[in-house]
Structures are given as structure tokens and as C-alpha cells.
Design a protein around this motif. Sequence first.
Motif, PDB file in Angstrom:
ATOM      1  N   GLN A  78     -40.596 -18.518  19.589  1.00  0.00           N
ATOM      2  CA  GLN A  78     -42.170 -18.936  19.124  1.00  0.00           C
ATOM      3  C   GLN A  78     -42.794 -18.472  18.293  1.00  0.00           C
ATOM      4  O   GLN A  78     -41.775 -17.093  17.839  1.00  0.00           O
ATOM      5  CB  GLN A  78     -43.121 -19.424  20.144  1.00  0.00           C
ATOM      6  N   GLY A  79     -43.196 -19.006  17.694  1.00  0.00           N
ATOM      7  CA  GLY A  79     -43.720 -18.338  15.533  1.00  0.00           C
ATOM      8  C   GLY A  79     -43.096 -18.989  14.506  1.00  0.00           C
ATOM      9  O   GLY A  79     -42.219 -19.454  14.322  1.00  0.00           O
ATOM     10  N   THR A  80     -43.561 -18.493  13.443  1.00  0.00           N
ATOM     11  CA  THR A  80     -42.992 -18.097  12.175  1.00  0.00           C
ATOM     12  C   THR A  80     -43.065 -17.108  11.390  1.00  0.00           C
ATOM     13  O   THR A  80     -43.697 -15.881  11.758  1.00  0.00           O
ATOM     14  CB  THR A  80     -43.652 -19.312  11.383  1.00  0.00           C
ATOM     15  N   ASN A  81     -42.268 -17.310  10.133  1.00  0.00           N
ATOM     16  CA  ASN A  81     -42.386 -16.247   9.567  1.00  0.00           C
ATOM     17  C   ASN A  81     -44.092 -15.786   9.401  1.00  0.00           C
ATOM     18  O   ASN A  81     -44.200 -14.723   7.810  1.00  0.00           O
ATOM     19  CB  ASN A  81     -41.511 -15.805   8.252  1.00  0.00           C
ATOM     20  N   SER A  82     -45.623 -16.848   9.245  1.00  0.00           N
ATOM     21  CA  SER A  82     -46.636 -15.793   8.907  1.00  0.00           C
ATOM     22  C   SER A  82     -47.014 -14.704   9.348  1.00  0.00           C
ATOM     23  O   SER A  82     -48.237 -14.465  10.276  1.00  0.00           O
ATOM     24  CB  SER A  82     -47.236 -17.280   8.671  1.00  0.00           C
ATOM     25  N   THR A  83     -45.686 -14.897  11.407  1.00  0.00           N
ATOM     26  CA  THR A  83     -46.768 -13.379  12.130  1.00  0.00           C
ATOM     27  C   THR A  83     -46.322 -11.946  10.911  1.00  0.00           C
ATOM     28  O   THR A  83     -45.722 -12.366  10.334  1.00  0.00           O
ATOM     29  CB  THR A  83     -46.678 -13.882  12.740  1.00  0.00           C
ATOM     30  N   PHE A  84     -46.773 -10.993  11.631  1.00  0.00           N
ATOM     31  CA  PHE A  84     -46.910  -9.680  11.643  1.00  0.00           C
ATOM     32  C   PHE A  84     -47.404  -8.839  12.346  1.00  0.00           C
ATOM     33  O   PHE A  84     -47.408  -9.279  13.485  1.00  0.00           O
ATOM     34  CB  PHE A  84     -47.413  -9.461   9.746  1.00  0.00           C
TER      35      PHE A  84
END
Length: 105
Positions: free
Chosen positions: A35-41
Amino acid sequence: MLWPGLSLLVVGDRIGAVFGSLVEVPLRPSNKKYQGTNSTFVFTNISSHPVIYRPTGLNRYFTLCNIEFLAIGGGSHFAVYLDGDLLNGSRSVSETYGNPCLANS
């Protein structure tokens, strides 16, 4: 617990490193589905100051959550892996974030 917004996962090791991840999707148990998008870090303080590692674009293995574990990042290894009780885990180099090991131990 399902949370409808951003979640900040903060973990510590026995030697004093603090590391974790910003997760922008609700952590819902799934069957091997990231799950998730490239806004995670992911982040760490092992170099004596905070460092953030953002997605490299090599894959989309952001967050994997099921009833047995929570994993952040992927490729050949997870950046952060926690058992279902969230008390034990591991960390490694992740292709998703291009990070070094985020903890000391």
C-alpha cells in the motif's frame, strides 16, 4: 487500528538509534499487497542528526501490513520490519528508499 490519515511510525533500538517511517495510508491487513504512494519516507538519526530517505522510484513497495507483521520498503530486504506484536523486528537496506541500515542493532 485503522487510522484515516498520516501515521508516523517511530522505533528505537537498544543502543539509542531512533528510526521509522511516515505512512500516508491506513494500515490495513492485506494478503501480500503493498500500500502507499511515493509520499512516504523512512528516517533515522544514527549519524547523530536526522536523515530522511525518500522513494527511489525503483519499485512501489512502500508499506506491507498483515496480522503477522508490518514492513516498510522492499526489494530484497525491508527498511523496517516489525513482528505482529510491534516489539521485535529488523532493519536492512531497502531498494524502495535507497537507505542504509536505519538502526545500530
